[in-house]
Write an enzyme that holds these catalytic residues in place. Structure first.
Site, mmCIF file in Angstrom:
data_model
loop_
_atom_site.group_PDB
_atom_site.id
_atom_site.type_symbol
_atom_site.label_atom_id
_atom_site.label_comp_id
_atom_site.label_asym_id
_atom_site.label_seq_id
_atom_site.Cartn_x
_atom_site.Cartn_y
_atom_site.Cartn_z
ATOM 1 N N GLY A 42 37.447 35.585 42.679
ATOM 2 C CA GLY A 42 38.491 36.456 43.236
ATOM 3 C C GLY A 42 38.165 36.790 44.684
ATOM 4 O O GLY A 42 37.045 37.191 44.977
ATOM 5 N N ARG A 59 38.794 28.924 41.391
ATOM 6 C CA ARG A 59 37.938 28.871 40.206
ATOM 7 C C ARG A 59 37.910 27.407 39.791
ATOM 8 O O ARG A 59 38.944 26.752 39.790
ATOM 9 C CB ARG A 59 38.475 29.796 39.123
ATOM 10 C CG ARG A 59 38.425 31.253 39.603
ATOM 11 C CD ARG A 59 38.763 32.264 38.525
ATOM 12 N NE ARG A 59 38.356 33.596 38.928
ATOM 13 C CZ ARG A 59 39.194 34.581 39.293
ATOM 14 N NH1 ARG A 59 40.492 34.377 39.274
ATOM 15 N NH2 ARG A 59 38.736 35.761 39.640
ATOM 16 N N ASP A 97 29.882 37.620 40.283
ATOM 17 C CA ASP A 97 28.809 37.196 39.373
ATOM 18 C C ASP A 97 28.978 35.761 38.870
ATOM 19 O O ASP A 97 28.000 35.021 38.739
ATOM 20 C CB ASP A 97 28.627 38.188 38.208
ATOM 21 C CG ASP A 97 29.901 38.438 37.425
ATOM 22 O OD1 ASP A 97 30.979 37.959 37.846
ATOM 23 O OD2 ASP A 97 29.823 39.106 36.380
ATOM 24 N N THR A 106 33.226 40.959 46.181
ATOM 25 C CA THR A 106 34.113 41.297 45.061
ATOM 26 C C THR A 106 34.594 42.731 45.212
ATOM 27 O O THR A 106 33.808 43.604 45.607
ATOM 28 C CB THR A 106 33.416 41.125 43.697
ATOM 29 O OG1 THR A 106 34.223 41.763 42.691
ATOM 30 C CG2 THR A 106 32.030 41.751 43.646
ATOM 31 N N ASP A 111 35.240 44.545 42.792
ATOM 32 C CA ASP A 111 34.898 45.278 41.567
ATOM 33 C C ASP A 111 33.616 46.116 41.650
ATOM 34 O O ASP A 111 33.396 46.987 40.824
ATOM 35 C CB ASP A 111 34.754 44.296 40.386
ATOM 36 C CG ASP A 111 36.010 43.489 40.143
ATOM 37 O OD1 ASP A 111 37.097 43.967 40.511
ATOM 38 O OD2 ASP A 111 35.913 42.372 39.588
ATOM 39 N N ASP A 123 30.695 45.256 40.802
ATOM 40 C CA ASP A 123 30.039 45.119 39.497
ATOM 41 C C ASP A 123 28.744 44.298 39.595
ATOM 42 O O ASP A 123 28.351 43.637 38.635
ATOM 43 C CB ASP A 123 31.007 44.481 38.480
ATOM 44 C CG ASP A 123 31.547 43.139 38.950
ATOM 45 O OD1 ASP A 123 31.314 42.763 40.116
ATOM 46 O OD2 ASP A 123 32.200 42.460 38.144
ATOM 47 N N ARG A 125 38.196 44.616 36.700
ATOM 48 C CA ARG A 125 37.791 43.789 35.569
ATOM 49 C C ARG A 125 37.075 44.659 34.521
ATOM 50 O O ARG A 125 37.694 45.560 33.992
ATOM 51 C CB ARG A 125 36.912 42.633 36.016
ATOM 52 C CG ARG A 125 36.956 41.467 35.021
ATOM 53 C CD ARG A 125 36.088 40.316 35.451
ATOM 54 N NE ARG A 125 36.582 39.706 36.657
ATOM 55 C CZ ARG A 125 36.809 38.399 36.799
ATOM 56 N NH1 ARG A 125 36.603 37.597 35.785
ATOM 57 N NH2 ARG A 125 37.236 37.909 37.916
HETATM 58 P P1 ADP Z 1 33.619 35.627 40.326
HETATM 59 O O1 ADP Z 1 32.637 34.959 41.214
HETATM 60 O O2 ADP Z 1 34.624 36.441 41.082
HETATM 61 O O3 ADP Z 1 32.946 36.383 39.198
HETATM 62 P P2 ADP Z 1 34.425 33.552 38.396
HETATM 63 O O4 ADP Z 1 33.727 34.185 37.245
HETATM 64 O O5 ADP Z 1 35.818 33.083 38.176
HETATM 65 O O6 ADP Z 1 34.530 34.484 39.681
HETATM 66 O O7 ADP Z 1 33.509 32.316 38.878
HETATM 67 C C1 ADP Z 1 33.892 31.528 40.006
HETATM 68 C C2 ADP Z 1 33.483 30.102 39.781
HETATM 69 O O8 ADP Z 1 32.045 30.012 39.697
HETATM 70 C C3 ADP Z 1 33.977 29.459 38.495
HETATM 71 O O9 ADP Z 1 35.291 28.980 38.579
HETATM 72 C C4 ADP Z 1 32.985 28.300 38.335
HETATM 73 O O10 ADP Z 1 33.334 27.240 39.171
HETATM 74 C C5 ADP Z 1 31.680 28.940 38.837
HETATM 75 N N1 ADP Z 1 30.936 29.459 37.663
HETATM 76 C C6 ADP Z 1 31.103 30.638 37.030
HETATM 77 N N2 ADP Z 1 30.288 30.746 35.963
HETATM 78 C C7 ADP Z 1 29.593 29.586 35.912
HETATM 79 C C8 ADP Z 1 28.604 29.060 35.024
HETATM 80 N N3 ADP Z 1 28.186 29.739 33.946
HETATM 81 N N4 ADP Z 1 28.118 27.829 35.276
HETATM 82 C C9 ADP Z 1 28.526 27.121 36.358
HETATM 83 N N5 ADP Z 1 29.467 27.555 37.211
HETATM 84 C C10 ADP Z 1 29.996 28.766 37.005
HETATM 85 O O1 F6P Z 2 37.256 40.219 40.226
HETATM 86 C C1 F6P Z 2 38.279 40.632 41.068
HETATM 87 C C2 F6P Z 2 39.546 40.840 40.282
HETATM 88 O O2 F6P Z 2 40.578 41.227 41.173
HETATM 89 C C3 F6P Z 2 39.449 41.825 39.125
HETATM 90 O O3 F6P Z 2 39.488 43.164 39.566
HETATM 91 C C4 F6P Z 2 40.618 41.404 38.293
HETATM 92 O O4 F6P Z 2 40.413 41.719 36.928
HETATM 93 C C5 F6P Z 2 40.640 39.899 38.460
HETATM 94 O O5 F6P Z 2 39.947 39.624 39.666
HETATM 95 C C6 F6P Z 2 42.014 39.317 38.547
HETATM 96 O O6 F6P Z 2 41.902 37.940 38.585
HETATM 97 P P1 F6P Z 2 43.141 36.983 38.943
HETATM 98 O O7 F6P Z 2 43.332 37.043 40.415
HETATM 99 O O8 F6P Z 2 42.719 35.644 38.480
HETATM 100 O O9 F6P Z 2 44.334 37.549 38.238
#
Ligand code: ADP
Ligand code: F6P
Length: 327
Positions: free
Chosen positions: A15, A76, A107, A130, A132, A134, A176
């Site tokens: 995000g 993502r 994360d 982020t 969040d 978090d 989130r």
């Molecule tokens: P954020 O970084 O905001 O928490 P996501 O959880 O959607 O966002 O993770 C972003 C991208 O990081 C995912 O689309 C994926 O490409 C990569 N990623 C997340 N978790 C894993 C994992 N367990 N192993 C490998 N790549 C990951």
């Molecule tokens: O992690 C950032 C965030 O905006 C959260 O606060 C929310 O739950 C989520 O991403 C929304 O994700 P998306 O843009 O995929 O709807």
């Protein structure tokens, strides 16, 4: 300063958050200052897998410090969850001679970066991008302050119309699984109640507090609900309150993605600039596998694993204060 890294890449992932551009600018300009080649990767890990990688220079980040979103774009990437996807991505990095990576994201993005370091020995540094807040190991994440200010501005406006019509508003904010946007914007907006996942809420207490206010003819009330709260968000909370307190004119407002956009606040630009600068410096000093954070205004490095796994706790005193100030 030892200079083991020569070609550095940077990406924004997950995000987006206001201030990602300011962080990117700091990374690119610092790398440039230290004589490193710096590459941008578009759309997070998708661009790594698809070889959407391009060389950047000081000029490529001109006039972006004030812009929301991310000029590198974010995404993502499902393929990156697989070992084959990561192998393909790493092969592309090798093709460009890239020997260090800075990941600006949350994360999930850090988990991806950690895997690259574990599987291929690539030095990786994370910057907490982020809204969040978090991640453990930092008082603030890039974008959190702007998101809180956006939510606050919206809640202030909602209070104007709530006041004109004597209404109860249940306002849902993002976060989130975390309740920090709700907590900070709710306190600053003078919310009558704040529901967050980090603290258990007895709905009877919420109902009792509202009934008591009804008796005092205090009909204008704002309840800020974190999207990840135990009840399932603002609509669910409103359902319960409408059943129990039919005399209240209860409205729901879900703020949504406006919280992710907009020009970053002064604080977000400041922390993004500091973190971006220190990320490059850390890599050059042979530090990797960590997130750059700021605690008590000092730069702190926390292993990515801990930044992802550990959770900050919410001070009970803050929630007690909310009740006292809303009485
Ligand atoms: P954020 O970084 O905001 O928490 P996501 O959880 O959607 O966002 O993770 C972003 C991208 O990081 C995912 O689309 C994926 O490409 C990569 N990623 C997340 N978790 C894993 C994992 N367990 N192993 C490998 N790549 C990951
Ligand atoms: O992690 C950032 C965030 O905006 C959260 O606060 C929310 O739950 C989520 O991403 C929304 O994700 P998306 O843009 O995929 O709807």
């Amino acid at each position: 300063m030892p200079n083991k890294i020569n070609k550095l890449a940077v990406l924004t992932s997950g995000g987006d958050s206001p201030g990602m551009n300011a962080a990117l600018r700091a990374v690119v300009r610092t790398a440039n200052y230290f004589g490193l080649d710096i590459f941008g990767i578009r759309r997070g890990y998708s661009g790594m897998v698809d070889d959407d990688i391009f060389q950047m220079d000081s000029q490529s980040v001109a006039n972006i410090i004030q812009r929301g979103g991310t000029v590198l774009k974010s995404a993502r990437c499902k393929e990156f969850y697989t070992a084959e996807g990561r192998q393909k991505a790493y092969a592309n990095l090798q093709k460009h001679g890239i020997d260090g990576l800075i990941v600006i994201g949350g994360d999930g993005s850090f988990t991806g970066g950690m895997k690259l370091q574990q599987e291929f020995g690539l030095p990786v540094i994370g910057l907490p991008g982020t809204i969040d807040k978090d991640l453990y190991g930092t008082d603030y994440t890039i974008g959190f302050d702007t998101a809180c200010n956006t939510a606050l501005d919206a809640i202030d406006k909602i209070r104007d119309t709530a006041d004109a019509h004597d209404r109860l508003f249940i306002v849902e904010v993002m976060g989130r699984h975390a309740g920090y946007i709700a907590l900070h914007s709710g306190i600053a907006a003078g919310a009558e109640n704040i529901l967050i996942p980090e603290a258990s809420t007895n709905i009877e207490d919420v109902v009792d507090a509202l009934s008591e206010k009804e008796k005092r003819k205090k009909l204008v009330n704002i309840i800020v609900v974190a999207e990840g709260d135990a009840f399932g968000g603002a609509n669910e909370v409103a359902k319960i309150i409408r059943e129990r307190l039919p005399n209240f004119d209860t409205k729901v407002s879900i703020l949504g993605h406006i919280q992710r956009g907009g020009s970053p606040s002064c604080q977000d630009r400041l922390i993004a600039s500091r973190m971006g600068y220190h990320a490059v410096e850390a890599l050059l000093n042979d530090t990797s596998g960590v997130m750059v954070g700021i605690i008590n205004n000092q730069i702190v490095y926390t292993p990515l694993e801990i930044a992802i796994r550990e959770k900050h706790t919410v001070d009970e005193g803050w929630l007690r204060m909310v009740k006292i100030l809303a009485s």
